[in-house]
Each structure stands twice: as C-alpha cells, then as structure tokens.
Design an enzyme around this catalytic site. Structure first.
Site, PDB file in Angstrom:
ATOM      1  N   ILE A   1       5.720   2.269  49.107  1.00 57.03           N
ATOM      2  CA  ILE A   1       6.421   3.455  48.643  1.00 57.03           C
ATOM      3  C   ILE A   1       5.662   4.691  49.099  1.00 57.03           C
ATOM      4  O   ILE A   1       4.432   4.735  49.052  1.00 57.03           O
ATOM      5  CB  ILE A   1       6.579   3.418  47.094  1.00 57.03           C
ATOM      6  CG1 ILE A   1       7.519   4.519  46.632  1.00 57.03           C
ATOM      7  CG2 ILE A   1       5.245   3.496  46.390  1.00 57.03           C
ATOM      8  CD1 ILE A   1       7.941   4.341  45.179  1.00 57.03           C
TER       9      ILE A   1
ATOM     10  N   LYS B   1       4.329   4.093  37.427  1.00 56.66           N
ATOM     11  CA  LYS B   1       3.880   3.354  38.610  1.00 56.66           C
ATOM     12  C   LYS B   1       2.770   2.417  38.151  1.00 56.66           C
ATOM     13  O   LYS B   1       1.633   2.842  37.937  1.00 56.66           O
ATOM     14  CB  LYS B   1       3.373   4.290  39.704  1.00 56.66           C
ATOM     15  CG  LYS B   1       2.981   3.561  40.986  1.00 56.66           C
ATOM     16  CD  LYS B   1       2.536   4.538  42.066  1.00 56.66           C
ATOM     17  CE  LYS B   1       2.189   3.786  43.355  1.00 56.66           C
ATOM     18  NZ  LYS B   1       1.070   2.839  43.175  1.00 56.66           N
TER      19      LYS B   1
END
Length: 700
Positions: free
Chosen positions: A110, A146
């Site tokens: 990502i 996250k």
C-alpha cells in the site's frame, strides 16, 4: 449454505446452559458418538464466534474447556477426527517445510506517507481519475487502523477453511494452514449465509498484553525476548511445529475480500458481513465523506493508539465503492484506491507496561522494563535494563511510569529517567526467584537467586556455559539447541548431557543422524576433560578460564580443590588470581547442597584429569591452537594441556590469531569454515604429532 438445523441454538444442547458431565465414552454407540461430535463441533464454533468476534461469551471458560475435552475424547475414541474440527486448534505433528502456493488474487503493498500533504494529493488524484465517472460525486472513504502484524490470505470453500497463506512476495506465499488452525479467532467453518468461495485478507497479530506476558516468560526462562509484537508474530506463524504456535497468543483481524463468488458493491458492505460469517473485525472502522474527515480520523487514532491492545502504525484510507476501485486500478506494487497515513515513530519516551526479572548463569537477577515499543536512535526498542534494585529505588521507577530510554554505546537500552509518574512508589523487587522460587539474597546493589543449578534458568545458562568456549567447548551445543533439549525434557541437569541417546536427538526437529552423531562424539571426547577446563565449565562466579587454570596448577586434582574450597577457603587466597571475594564465592558454591548434588551427578559421568603442577616449558610460546573432533590415543583435553604446558594457547574458536586448527574424527564444520576464511593451517592428528616432534614434544 445456511447452517444445518442441529447448529441452531434451540436444537443444540451444548450452546446454552450445556452439561459438563457426560456419559462414559464406552457406553455410547458409534451413531450416538457421531451425532454428539457434530453437535459439539457446532457448539464450540459458536462459542468461539461469540468469544472472539462478538466479545460476548455465553459460557464460562471451564464449561467451554469441558465441551472441548468431550469433543476431543469422542473424536479419539471413535476415530472421528476431521481437518475442520475445532480440536485441530491444539496443533499437530511438526512438518519438514512449508509449501509455496499462489494467491487467489495479488496481495499488493500500500502506498504510504506520514505527511498530510501526500494524503491530500492521493485524494486529488482519486477525484481527478474518477471525474468522468458516476462515482465522483458520491465518493466515500472507509477508514481503518493500519495493523502492524503479519498479513495473510485465508481461503474458504463451502464455508470450510481450505488454506491460509503468508503474503510472501504478494504473488505467492507459504502455506501455513496447519498453524493458522491453532489460532482461536480463525474459524474453521464460517457461519450464516456465506459465499461458496471466499478469499479474505487478514492480519495476524499478538495482542500487546499477551506479547508482554510472553516476553516476560521468555526473559524469566533465560531466553532472548522478541523485539516487538510483529516480530513475535512473524516468528511464530512460520514455526514448523503447530503445537508451538498453539501455545502462543495470536489473534486475527480480517479487513478485505480478495475474491468471492458473491461480491458486494462496496467495501463497507463486506465488512458488515464479516462478523456474521464469524470473521473478526476491529471496532475502529469509520466512514469519511471527504479527505479532511479521513485526516481527522487518523489524528484521533493517534491519540487512541496507546490505549489499543494491538499495535497500529497508522491508518488506511480506502475508496469504498468496488466499481470505483476497479476504475482506479493498481500499479505493479500497490492498489491505487488505498493510501496509508502513517504515524510518527515513538521517540525515546514511552510507558513501562511490566517488569520482568531475568536470571543469569550465576544467579544474578536483572530487572528488565517491558515497554511500549519506541524508536531510540533508529532502532525499535521494547525492553530496557533497570540494572539492579538499588537503581530502581534511586530512580523511583515503576510499572505505569513514562520513562526516557537511551542506548548505551548504541547497543544496550536502559531507562534513563522517569518523565511522568503514573504509579505510586517504585517497583518492589521480588523476595523469591521468579523461576525456581528460591530465596533471593542481596549483595550490595545486586540480587541473587540462591537456587544454583537447581534453578531452571540457571540450568539452561549453565549448560550453555558448560559447552561454551570458556567451558568444555562442545560444538553443536549453542543457545538454540540447549533450549530445545531442555524444552524436550531431555536435560534436567548438566549431567544429563552424558545420557543423551541418538534416537532421542534424531526425533527432534532439525536433528539428523550426522548432527546427533557429532554431538555424541563431542560428549564422549569430553568425559576426561582437563581439570582447568572442567573447573571453568562449572560456571562458578568469578572463575573463568584464567582463574581455573591457576587453581588446577595449585591443587592438581578436583578432589583436592573442592575439599579446600569447602573446608579451608582461606587457603584459596594464596592462589594467583584468587582474592577474598573469589575464595568466598568458591566456598559458597560448594557449600550449597543443591550445587554439591549437581556436581556429584556430573562426576558420575566425567573424570577430570590430574593437572601438571609444573610450570612447563616455553617451546610453543606465542603459538595458538584450536582443536575440533576426537583424537585417537589421547583426549582433546589432554592435547590442549600438552600444548599449554609448553607455552602455547589453546582456545575454543578460530580467529585470525590462530596458528593451527587440529582436526580429529567427526570434526565440527564451523571451525573448518572459520579456518579457511582466516587462512589458518588445518592439520590432522598425524601432522599435529609431527609438528610437536619438531619441538621435541611427545603427545602421550
């Protein structure tokens, strides 16, 4: 796909108010057993879902344990084991290696940044590329933590867990299904109206409180703790023995659909269905209509970060609509519909969450602060030394305090000062050893366990030292192998080394016939060690190789040395390198009943050689020898004593200062490799004898 009738709560007697006493297994027919197994499996899965996903258990832990044990008993008695059974969570037989398999869909990385400007640039790009699309006007983001764990793919077919695969290179990874089945929050069978095929992405992690407790146990056992929860998770999930994974506290959050036979139109709709299927999601998912709301979410999660029981290192902002995601596409490395807004690293200041007490080889107790992981000089630190009880009191430090951490010489972290007091008073040092419960004695600022070799932590360290270069130099007995042998209950004392059998060793993971034979040969060659080596190998405080050599020259036999230490310790003070403190340590060591018993057990297997009390010659002065393997007519210890008696040094490891590596039968490969790397001459036994003969020395 809906659950069968027997899975319904009202039809399953093991879901609500279940019995905990059962008919004897022998009284059941095969048909009754099969029926009960199905009901018990369904009930255990339901209790797992309520515990791990809903956080709302409806039975007590003891009741759950009784149901689980009953299921296990029935499966064993009637041979009804199945890969999807909850009982598979207890692990299984170790495997030789993991199979590499291709992912159902790419598991890409990502794009990320810690700067708000980069997050806004991501939003501008997304809106620009969707400008001509019908999705531009109603763009919504899903905001999630996250997770700082290990990303994995979980594949379900007809609701049953088919495989679990590590991320690997994003295209393929290791099949760790057997390990994943041991994790309580990984359902073996999905619930409700699930798709026929489902591949989901999840993050395996170790909860922070469980990580600190696990590290505390490792420290108290004398093992090296993990640096942080992510390292602990990564090291655990790739263990070859599923039973090790089952013993470690791992959990999973699921956060994305990789592929499914029945896809939703949006990511948010998928996340809402996850708990209904038994897939656990975080409570901290929010939706944002614009990028400012997403940035605000990240700032709030930063403030909440320390209160969470799992590590996060930022937040992830994802486009919600699935068609919009497809339009945005992906690069070779990452999906273009998502962006990670990272947190700044914690720097130097962090709270103490626990204190563990490490027991060293000599019994010295060292307090270790377990920390919320913090960046110190570019290195993530999760533990720091508190040195000793006196310093703890002086700094007034305790669990709950926020402290400043520094690194001495850029290596050893230590607590420098308390920045903010979050507790009352200072940490009270234990009065009993945390490992063996023996009394703790203070010696000035230091504290020591009085358990000696009967203490498991000291035992492990003592065996490692006994086999080290400063001991008998037993190749193949390092920290990892000693820990493995102790954990397998093959070693309960140093003396047990000499009772190891080939079959016991080859049954262990990583041991083959060659490694087992090499170790046994090393041990056989060490049954008559030089007196100095044996005295040093005992690990008596302040008695290293130099002091041991002086004691051997003074007393010649172990019996004379031991008797003097026990009855006339003042006589020891006349020996070079031995003062009042060392003499007292020697006396206390042999006066201990536990130590005396351990030494007596050892002497049943080992006969230390009588030392030569003559000063010897200087023919080999300035030469350094290293020995490996077994010699034919003399022991390796006798060969070492011979060269030392004529002025040479005999060391345990090869370096650039080594003059000769003497190789006998079944030599260790490490020393040969080191000799070749350092251009050290390698000689066999005959060449060694010829070398000595040139100096007029006979090896007898």
């Amino acid at each position: 796909m809906p659950a069968a009738d027997e899975n319904a709560e009202d039809a399953n007697p093991y879901v609500r108010d279940p019995p905990t006493e059962f008919e004897p297994v022998d009284d059941l027919s095969a048909a009754d057993a099969e029926r009960d197994v199905e009901l018990l499996r369904a009930a255990v899965r339901e209790h797992d879902r309520r515990y791990y996903v809903e956080n709302d258990p409806i039975v007590a832990d003891r009741t759950y344990d009784a149901l689980f044990a009953r299921l296990q008993d029935l499966e064993d008695a009637f041979d009804l084991s199945h890969p999807d059974s909850p009982t598979r969570s207890v692990g299984g037989e170790p495997i030789d290696a993991f199979e590499t398999v291709e992912h159902v869909a790419p598991m890409l990385s990502i794009d990320q940044s810690g700067e708000a400007a980069d997050v806004r640039e991501f939003d501008e790009r997304v809106r620009r590329e969707l400008r001509a699309s019908e999705h531009a006007d109603d763009l919504q983001y899903v905001c999630e933590p996250k997770f700082d764990g290990v990303s994995m793919e979980f594949v379900y077919e007809d609701g049953s867990l088919e495989r679990a695969v590590t991320r690997g290179d994003g295209r393929e990874g290791d099949d760790v299904t057997r390990n994943a089945r041991t994790i309580g929050s990984v359902p073996q069978q999905l619930h409700g109206d699930y798709p026929e095929f489902l591949a989901v992405r999840g993050e395996v992690y170790m909860p922070k409180d469980a990580f600190q407790a696990h590290n505390r146990e490792r420290i108290e056992r004398g093992e090296e703790p993990f640096a942080n929860p992510r390292n602990a998770t990564a090291g655990t999930i790739r263990q070859l023995d599923p039973s090790i994974v089952a013993d470690r506290p791992l959990e999973v959050f699921y956060f994305d659909v990789l592929e499914a036979s029945d896809l939703e139109d949006s990511h948010s709709a998928e996340l809402e269905r996850f708990p209904k299927w038994g897939l656990r999601v975080t409570d901290h998912i929010e939706y944002a209509d614009d990028i400012d709301e997403a940035i605000d979410y990240r700032d709030r999660m930063l403030e909440l970060r320390d209160d969470l029981n799992y590590e996060i290192d930022g937040t992830v902002i994802k486009v919600d609509d699935r068609e919009a995601r497809e339009e945005l596409g992906r690069t070779a490395r990452h999906d273009r519909y998502a962006f990670a807004y990272k947190f700044p690293a914690r720097a130097e200041v962090t709270p103490i969450v626990d204190v563990a007490v490490q027991v060293g080889r000599t019994g010295r107790l060292t307090p270790v602060a377990l920390l919320e992981p913090v960046d110190v000089g570019g290195v993530t630190v999760s533990r720091a030394s508190l040195h000793n009880p006196e310093e703890i009191a002086e700094k007034n430090v305790n669990v709950g305090d926020t402290v400043r951490v520094q690194r001495a010489g850029d290596v050893i972290p230590y607590v420098e000062e308390v920045v903010e007091k979050g507790s009352e008073g200072h940490y009270e040092f234990p009065e009993a050893c945390p490992v063996c419960d023996s009394a703790v004695e203070r010696d000035g600022p230091m504290a020591f366990c009085t358990g000696g070799l009967a203490c498991d932590a000291q035992l492990r360290r003592s065996i490692e030292y006994y086999a080290s270069d400063d001991g008998l130099d037993l190749e193949g007995l390092g920290e990892k192998s000693v820990r493995q042998l102790v954990d397998a209950e093959l070693l309960e004392s140093v003396a047990d080394l000499y009772e190891l059998e080939r079959e016991e060793l080859t049954d262990l993971e990583g041991w083959g016939e060659t490694s087992a034979e090499n170790l046994l040969s090393e041990l056989e060659a060490a049954r008559e060690p030089p007196l100095a080596d044996f005295c040093s190998a005992l690990g008596i405080p302040h008695v290293g190789p130099t002091t041991a050599r002086e004691l051997a020259r003074e007393f010649a036999t172990f019996e004379a040395f031991r008797e003097t230490a026990e009855t006339e310790p003042e006589r020891l003070e006349g020996v070079d390198d031995v003062g009042e403190t060392v003499a007292q340590q020697l006396h206390e060591f042999f006066a201990s009943d536990k130590n005396a018993a351990a030494v007596d057990d050892l002497l049943e297997h080992v006969s230390p050689q009588e030392a030569d009390t003559d000063a010897g010659g200087e023919e080999l002065e300035e030469l350094t020898f290293v020995f490996t393997g077994s010699l034919s007519d003399v022991t390796r210890g006798e060969a070492q004593e011979t060269v030392e008696a004529h002025g040479a040094n005999a060391t345990g490891s090869v370096s650039g200062n080594t003059d000769y590596l003497v190789v006998g039968e079944s030599p260790g490969q490490t020393k040969r490799d080191d000799a070749e790397a350092n251009d050290v001459p390698i000689v066999d036994e005959d060449e060694f004898r010829e070398l000595l003969a040139e100096y007029g020395i006979a090896l007898e």
